[in-house]
Design an enzyme around this catalytic site. Sequence first.
Site, short mmCIF file in Angstrom:
data_model
loop_
_atom_site.label_atom_id
_atom_site.label_comp_id
_atom_site.label_asym_id
_atom_site.label_seq_id
_atom_site.Cartn_x
_atom_site.Cartn_y
_atom_site.Cartn_z
N ARG A 94 -5.76 9.56 1.30
CA ARG A 94 -4.42 9.41 1.86
C ARG A 94 -4.12 10.49 2.89
O ARG A 94 -3.46 10.24 3.90
CB ARG A 94 -3.37 9.42 0.72
CG ARG A 94 -1.96 9.32 1.21
CD ARG A 94 -0.97 9.12 0.07
NE ARG A 94 0.40 9.36 0.48
CZ ARG A 94 1.42 9.45 -0.36
NH1 ARG A 94 1.23 9.30 -1.67
NH2 ARG A 94 2.62 9.69 0.09
N ASN A 148 -0.70 0.04 -3.87
CA ASN A 148 -0.34 -0.13 -2.46
C ASN A 148 -1.56 -0.39 -1.59
O ASN A 148 -2.66 0.00 -1.96
CB ASN A 148 0.35 1.15 -1.96
CG ASN A 148 1.85 1.06 -2.15
OD1 ASN A 148 2.44 0.01 -2.00
ND2 ASN A 148 2.46 2.20 -2.49
N CYS A 170 7.36 -3.37 -6.49
CA CYS A 170 7.70 -2.19 -5.72
C CYS A 170 9.02 -1.62 -6.21
O CYS A 170 9.85 -2.34 -6.75
CB CYS A 170 7.81 -2.56 -4.25
SG CYS A 170 8.03 -1.12 -3.21
N HIS A 200 7.80 -3.26 1.59
CA HIS A 200 8.11 -2.15 2.51
C HIS A 200 8.62 -2.69 3.85
O HIS A 200 8.57 -2.00 4.87
CB HIS A 200 6.89 -1.23 2.70
CG HIS A 200 6.59 -0.43 1.46
ND1 HIS A 200 5.62 0.53 1.40
CD2 HIS A 200 7.16 -0.44 0.23
CE1 HIS A 200 5.59 1.07 0.19
NE2 HIS A 200 6.52 0.48 -0.55
N TYR A 254 11.74 2.13 4.71
CA TYR A 254 10.56 2.08 5.57
C TYR A 254 10.87 1.57 6.97
O TYR A 254 10.07 1.77 7.89
CB TYR A 254 9.46 1.22 4.93
CG TYR A 254 8.76 1.97 3.82
CD1 TYR A 254 7.67 2.78 4.07
CD2 TYR A 254 9.22 1.89 2.51
CE1 TYR A 254 7.04 3.49 3.06
CE2 TYR A 254 8.60 2.59 1.48
CZ TYR A 254 7.51 3.39 1.77
OH TYR A 254 6.90 4.10 0.77
#
Length: 439
Positions: A94, A148, A170, A200, A254
């Site tokens: 990440r 995710n 989510c 998102h 987001y």
Amino acid sequence: MGIKIVTIGGGSSYTPELVEGLIKRYDELPVRELWLVDIPAGEKKLNIVGALAKRMVEKAGVPMKIHLTLDRRAALPGADFVTTQIRVGLLEARIKDERIPLKYGVIGQETNGPGGLFKGLRTIPVILDICRDIEELCPDAWMINFTNPAGMVTEAVLRYSRVRKVVGLCNVPIGMKMGVAELLGVDQSRVHIDFAGLNHMVFGLNVYLDGKNITRTFLEQLTTRESGITMQNIIDLGWEKDFIKALGVLPCPYHRYYYQTEKMLKHEQEAAEKEGTRAEVVKKVEEELFELYQDPDLAIKPPQLEKRGGAYYSDAACSLIHSIYNDKRDIQPVNVQNNGAIASIPDESAVEVNCVITREGPVPLSVGDLPVPVRGLVQQIKSFERVAAEAAVTGDYHKALLAMTINPLVPSDTIAKQILDEMLEAHKEYLPQFFKAVS
Ligand code: G6P
């Protein structure tokens, strides 16, 4: 007989929340066995989290048996629910997802833009492997995915596996509802939101208080920095008052990456220099959490877990499992096959939308077409997710380049190619489908 739940990625720092949720609901959701499964690299974390889970169950006095294993295939037979919460390549991957795009002046984010693409490319093949085990070993189980990028993952499961009982979850909708309630100074049970869009990329089409539609007046309150709604992992830099009024629907946190790209990029670049990217910050939070989890006197979920953006994820999962098991027929926003609920999105694609949760699974509530101002962006992201999922499955470089270039956060084909090439190399270890030996 009681219920059997198998959690893949059981060593995650979020697991205590899941255990807490199951304990809280035990009377109506009698879970007989919870299997926490992880991979050898996660064994240490699995043992720490597993020991805490056992202490929590014991303290609560519920007869739920916790099993820990590194053998997924041994855990799955007889499962009623399989939850998936994996991070392929761990936080190290990440960090690369967040840092590499920044070098090219592009948003570096866990689930959006190039970072989201690469998280999908690494994750989808592993999820599809899990699906094959589910098809073979527990074909009647419900697969509840919080891995995710959840929208892209649900899309891939629907398109490339035979698992049909899949729901993506989510915490963004729950977070938005809590944020609205807090802003209004009321209990969240009085608030209802018509959610529709993608993971998102979800909008609150209407906001209700005690059944009365208050969307317009509410959006007027949403425009100062102090009153913004966000999650722990997304900074609130304030919205343009007139833009939100004109938009007419409630954006999710987001959306800041799309409507405030420049500001958000600047913030990310500064943060990367000072305190580190979000993944670097989260790494420290995780270390602290695992320190705490090892305390033999700790037998509850520690409040520090709320520093994570995914807080309440597992609570949403427990509510969903509870409603499926008890045929509760309440409304929850989840990721499922569209089946015509959102007219602007293909029927077979995954959408995030309010559903009635029944024993047969979530039944999406029809919303018709999305409003014109948001429809195009949602469709573009859906195209991105589909092309990205295809790239993940095939390992086709051109599809990956296409996905990168059509993503609205990437400004040009040339930059897309540069980022793609650097990220493919950086994540090589987790992308075998792109590096097949030529014979
Ligand atoms: C949000 C999202 C999650 C994501 C999380 C990241 O809440 O909805 O999908 O996993 O943030 O949080 P973190 O603490 O890892 O930055």
